[in-house]
Design a protein around this motif. Structure first.
Motif, PDB file in Angstrom:
ATOM      1  N   PHE A   1       5.977  37.081  -0.604  1.00  0.00           N
ATOM      2  CA  PHE A   1       5.035  37.057  -1.750  1.00  0.00           C
ATOM      3  C   PHE A   1       4.086  36.206  -2.012  1.00  0.00           C
ATOM      4  N   ASN A   2       3.020  36.371  -2.687  1.00  0.00           N
ATOM      5  CA  ASN A   2       1.986  35.378  -3.146  1.00  0.00           C
ATOM      6  C   ASN A   2       1.679  35.520  -4.533  1.00  0.00           C
ATOM      7  N   TYR A   3       1.018  34.513  -5.034  1.00  0.00           N
ATOM      8  CA  TYR A   3       0.567  34.707  -6.520  1.00  0.00           C
ATOM      9  C   TYR A   3      -0.970  34.647  -6.454  1.00  0.00           C
ATOM     10  N   PHE A   4      -1.554  35.638  -7.181  1.00  0.00           N
ATOM     11  CA  PHE A   4      -3.007  35.875  -7.320  1.00  0.00           C
ATOM     12  C   PHE A   4      -3.391  35.663  -8.712  1.00  0.00           C
ATOM     13  N   VAL A   5      -4.543  35.329  -8.978  1.00  0.00           N
ATOM     14  CA  VAL A   5      -5.159  35.280 -10.189  1.00  0.00           C
ATOM     15  C   VAL A   5      -6.380  36.137 -10.554  1.00  0.00           C
ATOM     16  N   ALA A   6      -6.319  36.956 -11.485  1.00  0.00           N
ATOM     17  CA  ALA A   6      -6.942  37.916 -11.860  1.00  0.00           C
ATOM     18  C   ALA A   6      -8.643  37.500 -11.455  1.00  0.00           C
ATOM     19  N   ASP A   7      -9.309  38.661 -11.010  1.00  0.00           N
ATOM     20  CA  ASP A   7     -10.673  38.773 -10.662  1.00  0.00           C
ATOM     21  C   ASP A   7     -10.822  37.957  -9.256  1.00  0.00           C
ATOM     22  N   THR A   8      -9.857  37.704  -8.638  1.00  0.00           N
ATOM     23  CA  THR A   8     -10.139  37.218  -7.196  1.00  0.00           C
ATOM     24  C   THR A   8     -10.133  38.089  -6.075  1.00  0.00           C
TER      25      THR A   8
ATOM     26  N   VAL B   1       0.639  -1.029  -0.009  1.00  0.00           N
ATOM     27  CA  VAL B   1      -0.028  -0.084   0.206  1.00  0.00           C
ATOM     28  C   VAL B   1       0.949   1.180   0.115  1.00  0.00           C
ATOM     29  N   ASP B   2       2.123   1.136   0.828  1.00  0.00           N
ATOM     30  CA  ASP B   2       2.924   2.391   0.874  1.00  0.00           C
ATOM     31  C   ASP B   2       3.469   2.539  -0.562  1.00  0.00           C
ATOM     32  N   ALA B   3       3.711   1.475  -1.251  1.00  0.00           N
ATOM     33  CA  ALA B   3       4.428   1.847  -2.569  1.00  0.00           C
ATOM     34  C   ALA B   3       3.438   2.710  -3.695  1.00  0.00           C
ATOM     35  N   LEU B   4       2.148   2.342  -3.533  1.00  0.00           N
ATOM     36  CA  LEU B   4       1.032   2.996  -4.216  1.00  0.00           C
ATOM     37  C   LEU B   4       1.122   4.382  -3.875  1.00  0.00           C
ATOM     38  N   ALA B   5       1.044   4.509  -2.572  1.00  0.00           N
ATOM     39  CA  ALA B   5       1.011   5.836  -1.805  1.00  0.00           C
ATOM     40  C   ALA B   5       2.200   6.774  -2.400  1.00  0.00           C
ATOM     41  N   ARG B   6       3.237   6.335  -2.207  1.00  0.00           N
ATOM     42  CA  ARG B   6       4.385   7.047  -2.772  1.00  0.00           C
ATOM     43  C   ARG B   6       4.310   7.356  -4.227  1.00  0.00           C
ATOM     44  N   LEU B   7       3.734   6.404  -5.117  1.00  0.00           N
ATOM     45  CA  LEU B   7       3.316   7.006  -6.356  1.00  0.00           C
ATOM     46  C   LEU B   7       2.424   8.063  -6.565  1.00  0.00           C
ATOM     47  N   MET B   8       1.705   7.969  -5.716  1.00  0.00           N
ATOM     48  CA  MET B   8       0.582   9.190  -5.747  1.00  0.00           C
ATOM     49  C   MET B   8       1.136  10.540  -5.183  1.00  0.00           C
ATOM     50  N   HIS B   9       1.964  10.333  -4.366  1.00  0.00           N
ATOM     51  CA  HIS B   9       2.632  11.631  -3.680  1.00  0.00           C
ATOM     52  C   HIS B   9       3.577  12.092  -4.512  1.00  0.00           C
ATOM     53  N   ALA B  10       4.206  11.363  -5.609  1.00  0.00           N
ATOM     54  CA  ALA B  10       5.119  11.741  -6.456  1.00  0.00           C
ATOM     55  C   ALA B  10       4.633  12.562  -7.459  1.00  0.00           C
ATOM     56  N   SER B  11       3.293  12.927  -7.365  1.00  0.00           N
ATOM     57  CA  SER B  11       2.527  14.094  -8.205  1.00  0.00           C
ATOM     58  C   SER B  11       2.350  15.134  -7.660  1.00  0.00           C
ATOM     59  N   GLN B  12       2.785  15.114  -6.250  1.00  0.00           N
ATOM     60  CA  GLN B  12       2.527  16.214  -5.382  1.00  0.00           C
ATOM     61  C   GLN B  12       3.620  17.293  -5.309  1.00  0.00           C
ATOM     62  N   VAL B  13       3.518  18.434  -5.264  1.00  0.00           N
ATOM     63  CA  VAL B  13       4.708  19.581  -5.096  1.00  0.00           C
ATOM     64  C   VAL B  13       4.315  20.465  -3.996  1.00  0.00           C
ATOM     65  N   GLN B  14       5.408  20.565  -3.192  1.00  0.00           N
ATOM     66  CA  GLN B  14       5.276  21.442  -2.198  1.00  0.00           C
ATOM     67  C   GLN B  14       4.756  22.711  -2.530  1.00  0.00           C
ATOM     68  N   LYS B  15       3.659  23.213  -1.639  1.00  0.00           N
ATOM     69  CA  LYS B  15       2.930  24.312  -1.973  1.00  0.00           C
ATOM     70  C   LYS B  15       2.193  24.801  -3.284  1.00  0.00           C
ATOM     71  N   GLU B  16       1.806  23.457  -3.676  1.00  0.00           N
ATOM     72  CA  GLU B  16       0.991  23.347  -5.132  1.00  0.00           C
ATOM     73  C   GLU B  16       0.031  24.079  -5.021  1.00  0.00           C
ATOM     74  N   TYR B  17      -0.545  24.587  -3.972  1.00  0.00           N
ATOM     75  CA  TYR B  17      -1.924  25.283  -4.024  1.00  0.00           C
ATOM     76  C   TYR B  17      -1.793  26.909  -4.035  1.00  0.00           C
ATOM     77  N   VAL B  18      -0.558  27.310  -4.109  1.00  0.00           N
ATOM     78  CA  VAL B  18      -0.324  28.742  -3.812  1.00  0.00           C
ATOM     79  C   VAL B  18      -1.257  29.597  -4.952  1.00  0.00           C
ATOM     80  N   PRO B  19      -1.480  29.109  -6.095  1.00  0.00           N
ATOM     81  CA  PRO B  19      -2.316  29.936  -7.263  1.00  0.00           C
ATOM     82  C   PRO B  19      -3.892  29.989  -6.826  1.00  0.00           C
ATOM     83  N   LEU B  20      -4.303  28.823  -6.066  1.00  0.00           N
ATOM     84  CA  LEU B  20      -5.636  28.745  -6.034  1.00  0.00           C
ATOM     85  C   LEU B  20      -6.473  29.796  -5.290  1.00  0.00           C
ATOM     86  N   GLU B  21      -7.678  30.173  -5.602  1.00  0.00           N
ATOM     87  CA  GLU B  21      -8.510  31.046  -5.334  1.00  0.00           C
ATOM     88  C   GLU B  21      -8.654  31.016  -3.795  1.00  0.00           C
TER      89      GLU B  21
END
Length: 351
Positions: free
Chosen positions: A240-247, A127-147
Motif C-alpha cells: 500500500f502507498n499513501y497519495f495526495v490528490a492531484d499528484t 555533538v552526538d547528544a545534539l544529533a540524537r535530539l535532532m533525530h528524535a523528531s524523525q519518524v521511520q518512512k515519514e516521507y510516504v505522503p510526499l509528492e
C-alpha cells in the motif's frame, strides 16, 4: 530482514494502520514538538559552546533550523483543516522534510566523522547528544505522503512493507528510530482493511483524492465487464502507498537481471481508504498512535539466576540450564519450562 506477504491479513492490517499513523495530524505535531526541543538545545549550544572546544556546532545551521520551524507552523495550520496539499512538492511539510534532510546530511562535517554527505564515524559525545535530539523528531518512512515528483521513473515510495514492519529497518547505523506500538499485541484487533471496488487509476494518471491506495492486478473478467458471481476482481500487486490528490500515480520498480538496473513497471492503483480527517477543524482522538510500550510483568522482571521447576511458567525467553543431569542447556521461550531432554528438575537462566 524478514519477508512480509501483502496478501496476509495481519500484514495488510498493520501496513494500513501505519500509513494512517504516518499521515495523522498528531504524529506531525509530535514531530514538530520534538524538533522544537532540538532547536532550543542547538541554539543554546551555539551560544554557549566553549571557544577552546575543537568540536563546535555550526552557527550556519541556525538559519535552516528556524526555517524548518516556520515550515512546520505553516504546514500544521493547513493540515489541521484537512488540507493535505502541504505534502506536495514545494509546499510546507514537503519542504520541512527536505530541509531536515539537508540539515542531517551536513550536521557535522568534520572529516574524521563525515565524508561526501554522510556520517562515517560516531560523532564526538556532545555533538552526538545534539544529533540524537535532532533525530528524535524523525519518524521511520515519514516521507510516504510526499509528492513523487521530478524523475523519469517516479517509483512508489513503498515497494515492500519491510521498511515499516521490520524492527531492523529502524536501525540507521548511527541512530535508531522508535518502533511504533500497535494498539494490541494481536494484529486481529487492528482495523480491517476495506475492500472497495474502486476507484481504480493507472500509473501516470492523476490521483483523484487523498488516501491509501493499493497496487493491484485486474482480473480479465473485470476488463471485459463480465463479472461472475463471487469473482475476485483484484489481485494484490505490492505494498500500500499513501497519495495526495492531484499528484501523479507512480510506478512500481522492477529489476533487469541482465543489466542489473531498475525497470519501470506500470500498475493499477485501487483506492482503499479516502482520507477525510480534520474536515471543518474536527480532530479525532489519535492517542492510539502513541501507545507506551507494554510494561514488563513481575515475572519478566525476575533476576537472572532465579530457579524455576519443570511445569512452571517460564518468566522470560532465554538460555536456561539444569542443575541436574549434567547441566544441559536449552533455549526456552515464555511458556512452561520444558522437561524434555534435560529431565525433571530445576533450571536456571543465564544472562
Amino acid at each position: 530482514m524478514n519477508e512480509y506477504d501483502m496478501q496476509d491479513d495481519a500484514t495488510r492490517r498493520k501496513v494500513f494502520w501505519l500509513l494512517q499513523r504516518l499521515t495523522s495530524l498528531s504524529l506531525w505535531k509530535a514531530k514538530h514538538s520534538a524538533f522544537k526541543v532540538f532547536a532550543a538545545a542547538y541554539e543554546t549550544a551555539v551560544r554557549t559552546w566553549p571557544r577552546t572546544d575543537p568540536e563546535p556546532p555550526s552557527a550556519d545551521h541556525l538559519k535552516t533550523v528556524h526555517e524548518i520551524l516556520s515550515l512546520y507552523d505553516e504546514g500544521l495550520n493547513e493540515l489541521a483543516r484537512g488540507h493535505r496539499f502541504v505534502w506536495r512538492e514545494g509546499q510546507a511539510l514537503n519542504r520541512a522534510i527536505d530541509r531536515f534532510n539537508y540539515l542531517a546530511k551536513y550536521f557535522y562535517t568534520n572529516s574524521k566523522h563525515w565524508e561526501r554527505g554522510g556520517q562515517i564515524e560516531p560523532y564526538p559525545p556532545k555533538v552526538d547528544a545534539l544529533a540524537r535530539l535532532m533525530h528524535a523528531s524523525q519518524v521511520q518512512k515519514e516521507y510516504v505522503p510526499l509528492e513523487i515528483w521530478g524523475t523519469y521513473y517516479n517509483f512508489a515510495y513503498l515497494q515492500l512493507p519491510n521498511g515499516l514492519l521490520d524492527r531492523d529497518a529502524y536501525n540507521h547505523t548511527f541512530y535508531k528510530l522508535a518502533f511504533p506500538n500497535f494498539p494490541e499485541v494481536l494484529p486481529e484487533v487492528l482495523p480491517e482493511v476495506p475492500n472497495p471496488s474502486g476507484p481504480v487509476i493507472q500509473s501516470g494518471q492523476t490521483v483523484p483524492c487523498d488516501g491509501i491506495w493499493e497496487p493491484v492486478t485486474i482480473e480479465q473478467s473485470r476488463v471485459l465487464n463480465v463479472i461472475p458471481l463471487g469473482a475476485k476482481l483484484f489481485g494484490n500487486n505490492g505494498c500500500f502507498n499513501y497519495f495526495v490528490a492531484d499528484t501523479a500515480a507512480p510506478n512500481l520498480e522492477g529489476f533487469d537481471s541482465a543489466t542489473f538496473s531498475s525497470t519501470i513497471v506500470p500498475t493499477h492503483w485501487r483506492l482503499l481508504w479516502e482520507d477525510t480527517r480534520y474536515a471543518n477543524g474536527i480532530i479525532p482522538d489519535e492517542s492510539q498512535y502513541f501507545l507506551d510500550p507494554p510494561e514488563p510483568t513481575e515475572l519478566a522482571n525476575r533476576e537472572a539466576g532465579e530457579l524455576v521447576r519443570t511445569g512452571d511458567i517460564c518468566p522470560v525467553s532465554g538460555e536456561w540450564n539444569t542443575e541436574e543431569y549434567g547441566g544441559k542447556t536449552v533455549q526456552v521461550g515464555r511458556r512452561r519450562a520444558h522437561a524434555g531432554p534435560v529431565g525433571q528438575g530445576q533450571a536456571i537462566r543465564h544472562e
